[in-house]
Scaffold this motif. Structure first.
Motif, mmCIF file in Angstrom:
data_model
loop_
_atom_site.group_PDB
_atom_site.id
_atom_site.type_symbol
_atom_site.label_atom_id
_atom_site.label_comp_id
_atom_site.label_asym_id
_atom_site.label_seq_id
_atom_site.Cartn_x
_atom_site.Cartn_y
_atom_site.Cartn_z
ATOM 1 N N GLY A 167 0.812 -1.217 0.000
ATOM 2 C CA GLY A 167 0.000 0.000 0.000
ATOM 3 C C GLY A 167 0.840 1.259 0.000
ATOM 4 O O GLY A 167 0.587 2.200 -0.764
ATOM 5 N N ASP A 168 1.869 1.296 0.845
ATOM 6 C CA ASP A 168 2.743 2.468 0.902
ATOM 7 C C ASP A 168 3.594 2.594 -0.363
ATOM 8 O O ASP A 168 3.804 3.697 -0.889
ATOM 9 C CB ASP A 168 3.649 2.393 2.129
ATOM 10 C CG ASP A 168 2.877 2.428 3.433
ATOM 11 O OD1 ASP A 168 1.994 3.291 3.577
ATOM 12 O OD2 ASP A 168 3.148 1.590 4.312
ATOM 13 N N ILE A 208 -1.234 8.194 -1.243
ATOM 14 C CA ILE A 208 -1.878 7.006 -0.696
ATOM 15 C C ILE A 208 -1.358 6.711 0.712
ATOM 16 O O ILE A 208 -0.163 6.721 0.969
ATOM 17 C CB ILE A 208 -1.624 5.800 -1.625
ATOM 18 C CG1 ILE A 208 -2.321 6.034 -2.979
ATOM 19 C CG2 ILE A 208 -2.118 4.499 -0.989
ATOM 20 C CD1 ILE A 208 -1.894 5.061 -4.055
ATOM 21 N N ASP A 225 -9.799 5.853 -2.475
ATOM 22 C CA ASP A 225 -8.359 5.694 -2.338
ATOM 23 C C ASP A 225 -7.677 5.745 -3.703
ATOM 24 O O ASP A 225 -8.178 5.202 -4.690
ATOM 25 C CB ASP A 225 -8.061 4.346 -1.665
ATOM 26 C CG ASP A 225 -6.616 4.227 -1.213
ATOM 27 O OD1 ASP A 225 -5.750 3.959 -2.069
ATOM 28 O OD2 ASP A 225 -6.352 4.422 -0.018
ATOM 29 N N ALA A 277 -5.323 4.143 -4.903
ATOM 30 C CA ALA A 277 -4.988 2.846 -5.496
ATOM 31 C C ALA A 277 -6.034 2.401 -6.504
ATOM 32 O O ALA A 277 -5.765 1.523 -7.326
ATOM 33 C CB ALA A 277 -4.826 1.797 -4.407
ATOM 34 N N ASN A 310 -1.894 -8.018 6.176
ATOM 35 C CA ASN A 310 -1.372 -6.700 6.513
ATOM 36 C C ASN A 310 0.088 -6.861 6.923
ATOM 37 O O ASN A 310 0.447 -7.834 7.599
ATOM 38 C CB ASN A 310 -2.196 -6.119 7.662
ATOM 39 C CG ASN A 310 -1.788 -4.727 8.061
ATOM 40 O OD1 ASN A 310 -0.698 -4.506 8.601
ATOM 41 N ND2 ASN A 310 -2.658 -3.772 7.826
ATOM 42 N N HIS A 326 -5.078 -2.308 1.408
ATOM 43 C CA HIS A 326 -4.733 -2.114 -0.001
ATOM 44 C C HIS A 326 -4.696 -3.423 -0.776
ATOM 45 O O HIS A 326 -4.732 -3.402 -2.008
ATOM 46 C CB HIS A 326 -3.433 -1.317 -0.124
ATOM 47 C CG HIS A 326 -3.660 0.134 0.136
ATOM 48 N ND1 HIS A 326 -3.487 0.699 1.382
ATOM 49 C CD2 HIS A 326 -4.109 1.131 -0.676
ATOM 50 C CE1 HIS A 326 -3.816 1.981 1.333
ATOM 51 N NE2 HIS A 326 -4.191 2.267 0.098
#
Length: 313
Positions: free
Chosen positions: A14-15, A40, A98, A100, A121, A167
């Motif tokens: 995600g990052d 994001i 988001d 993404a 996660n 994400h």
């Protein structure tokens, strides 16, 4: 412009979308002078007020602490969802979704005949042997620490994704892979899940997993967690206290997770309405073009996402 994002040494999908996605869409982003670009992530927190920098906010979320106060230094083009918009006291039209979701421009879709996948996660990885549990449940393991292209390629081969990684769910939904959300540890913020789901007109109703933790918990932690869970169950304490782990992540704990994951796979998967998703992606594209004009950048090159994420043979 400088990218403002959360850079983790071991990587996190995600990052890591930030340095992968934004320079592709805005090729002169890092060469141009101007405000910081906050993209994001759950990045809207009070610390931004203490850092003297002008910023443009694009598709970012709030939740981990009190959001920054509105000021002329922070220009909001889009935020993750309506909960962030309210927390930041923004007009409702600032809530888009988001960033993404722009992976939709790649044109990738999942494989209905492919395996069911599992993505944890990145913080969950230290909690128990989730890889062993997932593979024992017949799930294809997708590490959140792999590069963006590899994660997207793996997702495009899946027929389903089970995940507690926000994400992971966003990318799956964007690639039209049905997904099943899990609620695991208390440190995984449910606010950001509800925020994103609301942006796509979805309810957030995750499947709760057993509270398994790798290695023995110190006696003090076990007593504290037991008390906090009891208080939460009476409705007197914060909701996340009910998710404090107690079970040790040994062979028995891994078996508990395997059984729970197998049960989760039998629940109804989620997938946003394609028309809602496409409207959100169109609005994100419009807002990014507006941001580029305001900051003196070249128009976004949206076709580059399809080129760089083309399906691999």
């Amino acid at each position: 412009m400088k990218l403002h994002w959360c850079e983790l040494p071991q990587g996190n999908f995600g990052d890591d979308l930030n340095p992968w996605l934004w320079p592709r869409l805005l090729p002169d982003l890092e060469d141009a002078a101007g405000p910081e670009f906050v993209g994001i992530g759950t990045l809207l927190h009070r610390r931004l007020e203490r850092e003297s920098a002008d910023r443009v906010i694009f598709s970012t979320g709030a939740g981990y602490s009190r959001p920054p106060r509105l000021s002329t230094r922070n220009r909001f083009y889009a935020v993750r969802g309506p909960l962030t918009a309210r927390a930041c006291r923004l007009d409702a039209d600032r809530a888009v979704t988001d960033g993404a979701a722009l992976l939709r421009l790649a044109g990738l879709t999942g494989d209905p005949a492919g395996p069911a996948g599992f993505m944890a996660n990145h913080r969950t990885l230290g909690g128990a042997d989730w890889k062993q549990a997932a593979e024992s449940a017949g799930l294809h393991w997708i590490s959140p620490r792999r590069p963006v292209e590899e994660v997207c390629s793996e997702l495009s081969r899946c027929s389903l994704l089970v995940t507690d990684a926000l994400h992971g769910a966003i990318a799956a939904d964007t690639l039209r892979v049905p997904w099943i959300p899990l609620q695991t540890y208390s440190f995984i913020l449910q606010f950001k899940w509800r925020d994103w789901c609301a942006s796509l007109e979805l309810e957030h109703d995750p499947i709760r997993m057993p509270l398994v933790w790798q290695g023995p918990l110190p006696a003090g932690h076990r007593v504290k967690h037991t008390l906090q869970r009891g208080i939460a169950l009476t409705g007197l304490g914060p909701e996340h206290w009910a998710r404090k782990p107690l079970t040790r992540g040994d062979h028995r704990g891994t078996e508990l997770l395997t059984t729970a994951l197998a049960g989760a796979m039998r629940t109804r998967p989620r997938l946003s309405d394609v028309d809602v998703l496409d409207r959100r992606v169109d609005l994100l594209s419009e807002r990014l073009s507006e941001l580029a004009r305001d900051c003196g950048l070249a128009a976004p090159e949206f076709d580059v996402i399809a080129r760089d994420l083309r399906p691999h043979s």
